[in-house]
Design a protein around this motif. Structure first.
Motif, PDB file in Angstrom:
ATOM      1  N   ASP A   3       0.837  -1.198   0.000  1.00 16.39           N
ATOM      2  CA  ASP A   3       0.000   0.000   0.000  1.00 16.39           C
ATOM      3  C   ASP A   3       0.871   1.248   0.000  1.00 16.39           C
ATOM      4  O   ASP A   3       1.905   1.296   0.661  1.00 16.39           O
ATOM      5  N   ARG A   4       0.423   2.241  -0.754  1.00 17.10           N
ATOM      6  CA  ARG A   4       1.114   3.526  -0.769  1.00 17.10           C
ATOM      7  C   ARG A   4       0.063   4.628  -0.773  1.00 17.10           C
ATOM      8  O   ARG A   4      -1.077   4.411  -1.175  1.00 17.10           O
ATOM      9  N   LEU A   5       0.455   5.796  -0.346  1.00 17.25           N
ATOM     10  CA  LEU A   5      -0.452   6.927  -0.286  1.00 17.25           C
ATOM     11  C   LEU A   5      -0.565   7.556  -1.666  1.00 17.25           C
ATOM     12  O   LEU A   5       0.443   7.854  -2.309  1.00 17.25           O
ATOM     13  N   VAL A   6      -1.789   7.734  -2.124  1.00 15.64           N
ATOM     14  CA  VAL A   6      -2.059   8.375  -3.406  1.00 15.64           C
ATOM     15  C   VAL A   6      -2.759   9.694  -3.111  1.00 15.64           C
ATOM     16  O   VAL A   6      -3.713   9.731  -2.337  1.00 15.64           O
ATOM     17  N   ASP A  23       0.294   1.998 -10.484  1.00 22.22           N
ATOM     18  CA  ASP A  23       0.138   3.434 -10.757  1.00 22.22           C
ATOM     19  C   ASP A  23      -0.778   3.694 -11.947  1.00 22.22           C
ATOM     20  O   ASP A  23      -1.620   4.590 -11.908  1.00 22.22           O
ATOM     21  N   GLU A  24      -0.618   2.909 -13.009  1.00 21.92           N
ATOM     22  CA  GLU A  24      -1.423   3.101 -14.221  1.00 21.92           C
ATOM     23  C   GLU A  24      -2.910   2.923 -13.925  1.00 21.92           C
ATOM     24  O   GLU A  24      -3.753   3.674 -14.414  1.00 21.92           O
ATOM     25  N   GLU A  25      -3.231   1.937 -13.099  1.00 23.60           N
ATOM     26  CA  GLU A  25      -4.626   1.686 -12.746  1.00 23.60           C
ATOM     27  C   GLU A  25      -5.193   2.823 -11.895  1.00 23.60           C
ATOM     28  O   GLU A  25      -6.316   3.271 -12.115  1.00 23.60           O
ATOM     29  N   VAL A  26      -4.419   3.293 -10.945  1.00 24.28           N
ATOM     30  CA  VAL A  26      -4.856   4.408 -10.095  1.00 24.28           C
ATOM     31  C   VAL A  26      -5.097   5.647 -10.950  1.00 24.28           C
ATOM     32  O   VAL A  26      -6.115   6.331 -10.800  1.00 24.28           O
ATOM     33  N   GLU A  27      -4.174   5.936 -11.864  1.00 22.82           N
ATOM     34  CA  GLU A  27      -4.339   7.094 -12.756  1.00 22.82           C
ATOM     35  C   GLU A  27      -5.603   6.957 -13.600  1.00 22.82           C
ATOM     36  O   GLU A  27      -6.333   7.922 -13.790  1.00 22.82           O
ATOM     37  N   SER A  28      -5.864   5.755 -14.091  1.00 19.55           N
ATOM     38  CA  SER A  28      -7.061   5.526 -14.905  1.00 19.55           C
ATOM     39  C   SER A  28      -8.336   5.770 -14.106  1.00 19.55           C
ATOM     40  O   SER A  28      -9.294   6.356 -14.609  1.00 19.55           O
ATOM     41  N   VAL A  29      -8.342   5.332 -12.860  1.00 14.60           N
ATOM     42  CA  VAL A  29      -9.518   5.517 -12.005  1.00 14.60           C
ATOM     43  C   VAL A  29      -9.749   7.000 -11.738  1.00 14.60           C
ATOM     44  O   VAL A  29     -10.877   7.498 -11.843  1.00 14.60           O
ATOM     45  N   ILE A  30      -8.693   7.716 -11.416  1.00 19.06           N
ATOM     46  CA  ILE A  30      -8.826   9.155 -11.147  1.00 19.06           C
ATOM     47  C   ILE A  30      -9.264   9.892 -12.403  1.00 19.06           C
ATOM     48  O   ILE A  30     -10.139  10.770 -12.346  1.00 19.06           O
ATOM     49  N   ASP A  31      -8.702   9.529 -13.552  1.00 16.77           N
ATOM     50  CA  ASP A  31      -9.116  10.148 -14.822  1.00 16.77           C
ATOM     51  C   ASP A  31     -10.581   9.865 -15.115  1.00 16.77           C
ATOM     52  O   ASP A  31     -11.308  10.747 -15.582  1.00 16.77           O
ATOM     53  N   LEU A  32     -11.015   8.647 -14.851  1.00 17.09           N
ATOM     54  CA  LEU A  32     -12.416   8.292 -15.074  1.00 17.09           C
ATOM     55  C   LEU A  32     -13.336   9.132 -14.189  1.00 17.09           C
ATOM     56  O   LEU A  32     -14.363   9.642 -14.649  1.00 17.09           O
ATOM     57  N   LEU A  33     -12.971   9.320 -12.941  1.00 17.91           N
ATOM     58  CA  LEU A  33     -13.765  10.151 -12.039  1.00 17.91           C
ATOM     59  C   LEU A  33     -13.810  11.589 -12.536  1.00 17.91           C
ATOM     60  O   LEU A  33     -14.883  12.207 -12.586  1.00 17.91           O
ATOM     61  N   MET A  53     -20.778  16.663  -5.216  1.00 18.40           N
ATOM     62  CA  MET A  53     -20.390  16.434  -6.612  1.00 18.40           C
ATOM     63  C   MET A  53     -19.686  15.080  -6.737  1.00 18.40           C
ATOM     64  O   MET A  53     -19.944  14.327  -7.671  1.00 18.40           O
ATOM     65  N   LEU A  54     -18.811  14.775  -5.785  1.00 16.37           N
ATOM     66  CA  LEU A  54     -18.088  13.505  -5.824  1.00 16.37           C
ATOM     67  C   LEU A  54     -19.041  12.330  -5.672  1.00 16.37           C
ATOM     68  O   LEU A  54     -18.930  11.327  -6.376  1.00 16.37           O
ATOM     69  N   VAL A  55     -19.984  12.448  -4.758  1.00 20.69           N
ATOM     70  CA  VAL A  55     -20.958  11.369  -4.557  1.00 20.69           C
ATOM     71  C   VAL A  55     -21.796  11.184  -5.813  1.00 20.69           C
ATOM     72  O   VAL A  55     -22.033  10.051  -6.267  1.00 20.69           O
ATOM     73  N   LEU A  56     -22.251  12.275  -6.424  1.00 17.46           N
ATOM     74  CA  LEU A  56     -23.042  12.167  -7.651  1.00 17.46           C
ATOM     75  C   LEU A  56     -22.230  11.526  -8.771  1.00 17.46           C
ATOM     76  O   LEU A  56     -22.737  10.681  -9.519  1.00 17.46           O
ATOM     77  N   GLY A  57     -20.964  11.900  -8.888  1.00 11.65           N
ATOM     78  CA  GLY A  57     -20.100  11.290  -9.903  1.00 11.65           C
ATOM     79  C   GLY A  57     -19.927   9.801  -9.662  1.00 11.65           C
ATOM     80  O   GLY A  57     -19.994   8.992 -10.594  1.00 11.65           O
ATOM     81  N   CYS A  58     -19.734   9.421  -8.419  1.00 11.56           N
ATOM     82  CA  CYS A  58     -19.576   8.002  -8.084  1.00 11.56           C
ATOM     83  C   CYS A  58     -20.877   7.235  -8.339  1.00 11.56           C
ATOM     84  O   CYS A  58     -20.840   6.093  -8.801  1.00 11.56           O
ATOM     85  N   LEU A  59     -21.994   7.846  -8.042  1.00 16.00           N
ATOM     86  CA  LEU A  59     -23.280   7.189  -8.316  1.00 16.00           C
ATOM     87  C   LEU A  59     -23.489   6.978  -9.821  1.00 16.00           C
ATOM     88  O   LEU A  59     -23.980   5.927 -10.239  1.00 16.00           O
ATOM     89  N   ARG A  60     -23.112   7.966 -10.629  1.00 16.38           N
ATOM     90  CA  ARG A  60     -23.238   7.792 -12.093  1.00 16.38           C
ATOM     91  C   ARG A  60     -22.334   6.670 -12.570  1.00 16.38           C
ATOM     92  O   ARG A  60     -22.720   5.855 -13.411  1.00 16.38           O
ATOM     93  N   MET A  61     -21.109   6.592 -12.023  1.00 18.96           N
ATOM     94  CA  MET A  61     -20.200   5.513 -12.420  1.00 18.96           C
ATOM     95  C   MET A  61     -20.733   4.167 -11.952  1.00 18.96           C
ATOM     96  O   MET A  61     -20.635   3.175 -12.682  1.00 18.96           O
TER      97      MET A  61
END
Length: 95
Positions: A3-6, A23-33, A53-61
């Protein structure tokens, strides 16, 4: 992987979490959000709190995930049926 801090910034705020994903997967997730929050309904950021806004974005995903999961299950069932028919044809041709 350990585990590392992102850390990432969104809406002028810093967010942080621990992850052992590549790292690539974490970047992809953040980009998707970010894409999810930037597309769709244009809510005024000054009138809607960033946590909402974050909750609404997560609900749409999550809704997209559920839809894709349902479509995938339907596809698997269709393929299972087709393979069953194909196996029956092969078996009847061997008799």
């Amino acid at each position: 992987m350990q585990d590392r801090l992102v850390r990432f910034h969104l809406f002028g705020q810093e967010f942080a979490f621990y992850s052992n994903a590549p790292d690539e997967e974490v970047e992809s997730v953040i980009d998707l959000l970010r894409q999810e929050l930037e597309s769709g309904e244009k809510l005024s950021r000054s009138s809607v709190p960033s946590n909402k806004m974050l909750v609404l974005g997560c609900l749409r995903m999550a809704a997209k995930y559920v839809q894709l999961h349902r479509e995938h299950e339907a596809f698997r069932e269709m393929q299972k049926t087709r393979l069953g028919h194909l196996a029956d044809k092969v078996a009847s041709g061997l008799d």
